[in-house]
Design an enzyme around this catalytic site. Structure first.
Site, PDB file in Angstrom:
ATOM      1  CG  HIS A 214      17.887  12.286  25.911  1.00 24.45           C
ATOM      2  ND1 HIS A 214      17.739  13.212  24.755  1.00 24.45           N
ATOM      3  CD2 HIS A 214      18.890  12.536  26.660  1.00 24.45           C
ATOM      4  CE1 HIS A 214      19.040  13.836  25.098  1.00 24.45           C
ATOM      5  NE2 HIS A 214      19.642  13.428  26.192  1.00 24.45           N
TER       6      HIS A 214
ATOM      7  CD  GLU B 148      21.830  16.787  25.122  1.00 16.05           C
ATOM      8  OE1 GLU B 148      21.142  15.938  24.747  1.00 16.05           O
ATOM      9  OE2 GLU B 148      22.041  15.754  26.568  1.00 16.05           O
TER      10      GLU B 148
ATOM     11  CG  HIS C 297      23.720  11.411  24.473  1.00 13.98           C
ATOM     12  ND1 HIS C 297      24.386  12.504  24.378  1.00 13.98           N
ATOM     13  CD2 HIS C 297      22.624  11.734  25.169  1.00 13.98           C
ATOM     14  CE1 HIS C 297      23.959  13.443  24.977  1.00 13.98           C
ATOM     15  NE2 HIS C 297      22.759  13.156  25.285  1.00 13.98           N
TER      16      HIS C 297
ATOM     17  CB  SER D 270      16.274  11.465  21.372  1.00 15.44           C
ATOM     18  OG  SER D 270      16.399  12.575  22.117  1.00 15.44           O
TER      19      SER D 270
END
Length: 287
Positions: free
Chosen positions: A127, A173, A132, A192
């Site tokens: 993740h 996010e 990111h 993700s």
């Protein structure tokens, strides 16, 4: 990755970082990364913003195995001045903001187990790094993340962390972007996630609403399931312009006098790209 009250981890540096210890990863752990990477890489083209795929290429993340943070940091530094640093898990809010403000992205070093392939509560290396890091190669997004860290340090002094956390949640996010008349993914929590990569764009259930800073910061969010609303930006440059130069003090004071909005709310004045049926959330509530 942030959390208000956490015990200091044994063996960590004062800034909560630890060595990634890349050589300690097992073949099974590398295989789990490859399995996750292959699944997402096959379905994201045409759904994610092209800057994300460009970031994967720039960072050479298409190579097999869990990436070495030192190698990622070397390439990121040349591109936008960012680094990736390992932490043992969640970190306190202020530590998180300080790292972002200094262009350091904190990433968990563990990877999920096979039984956790579709969901785990605490972010893992897939993740954090796959989701990111690719966009940190984009100058405007890299600047936005630094500005967010600087804003977080100010918000910490003003007791406004909750409102600022919503900005991170609904952009970094779980954000969507409007591109050439279509919606595209960019939020790390979506890109993700195999299931949410489809749900966020294709399902009739969630709302898709144009970005508005104050409206977004009033909106509660889901931490246990797919989002009931997604907010849509026009570009990373526009997101940076609408947040980096804002005096958040008056914004926080205005928000103190306004009620929160539920995750499924559609408010007066919203720019609605899609008004969701909320069928998914209602069905899960009945289970």
């Amino acid at each position: 990755m942030a959390h208000a009250e956490l015990a200091f981890p044994e063996g960590a540096a004062a800034d909560w970082t630890v060595p990634q210890d890349w050589a300690a990863y097992t073949p099974e752990e590398h295989a789990m990364w490859d399995r996750l990477f292959e699944r997402q890489a096959a379905m994201l083209p045409g759904r994610v913003v092209p800057e994300f795929l460009e970031g994967l290429d720039i960072l050479r993340m298409t190579r097999p195995g869990i990436p070495d943070f030192a190698e990622l940091s070397e390439r990121l530094m040349k591109r936008t001045g960012w680094q990736v640093v390992a932490v043992p898990g969640l970190v306190p809010d202020r530590v998180f903001f300080e790292h972002l403000a200094n262009r350091r992205f904190v990433a968990g070093r563990f990877i999920r187990k096979p039984e956790q392939i579709d969901y785990l509560q605490e972010p893992d290396v897939f993740h954090d790094v796959f989701g990111h890091v690719p966009l940190l190669t984009h100058p405007a997004f890299a600047d936005y993340m630094q500005a967010y860290g600087e804003g977080g340090l100010r918000a910490d002094h003003m007791g406004a962390i909750d409102h600022l956390a919503r900005l991170y949640w609904y952009t970094v996010e779980f954000g969507l972007m409007r591109r050439d008349g279509d919606l595209r993914l960019y939020g790390a929590g979506i890109v993700s996630s195999f299931g949410e990569s489809v749900f966020a764009l294709d399902d009739a259930s969630p709302n898709r609403i144009g970005f508005d800073l104050k409206r977004l910061m009033r909106t509660e969010y889901r931490i246990d399931d797919y989002q009931q609303s997604y907010f849509v930006i026009d570009s990373f440059e526009d997101l940076l312009a609408k947040t980096a130069d804002v005096d958040f003090g008056p914004v926080y004071r205005e928000l103190e006098g306004e009620s929160d909005l539920a995750p499924d709310a559609v408010a007066a004045g919203d720019r609605v790209y899609h008004r969701g049926t909320q069928d998914y959330a209602r069905a899960k509530a009945r289970q």
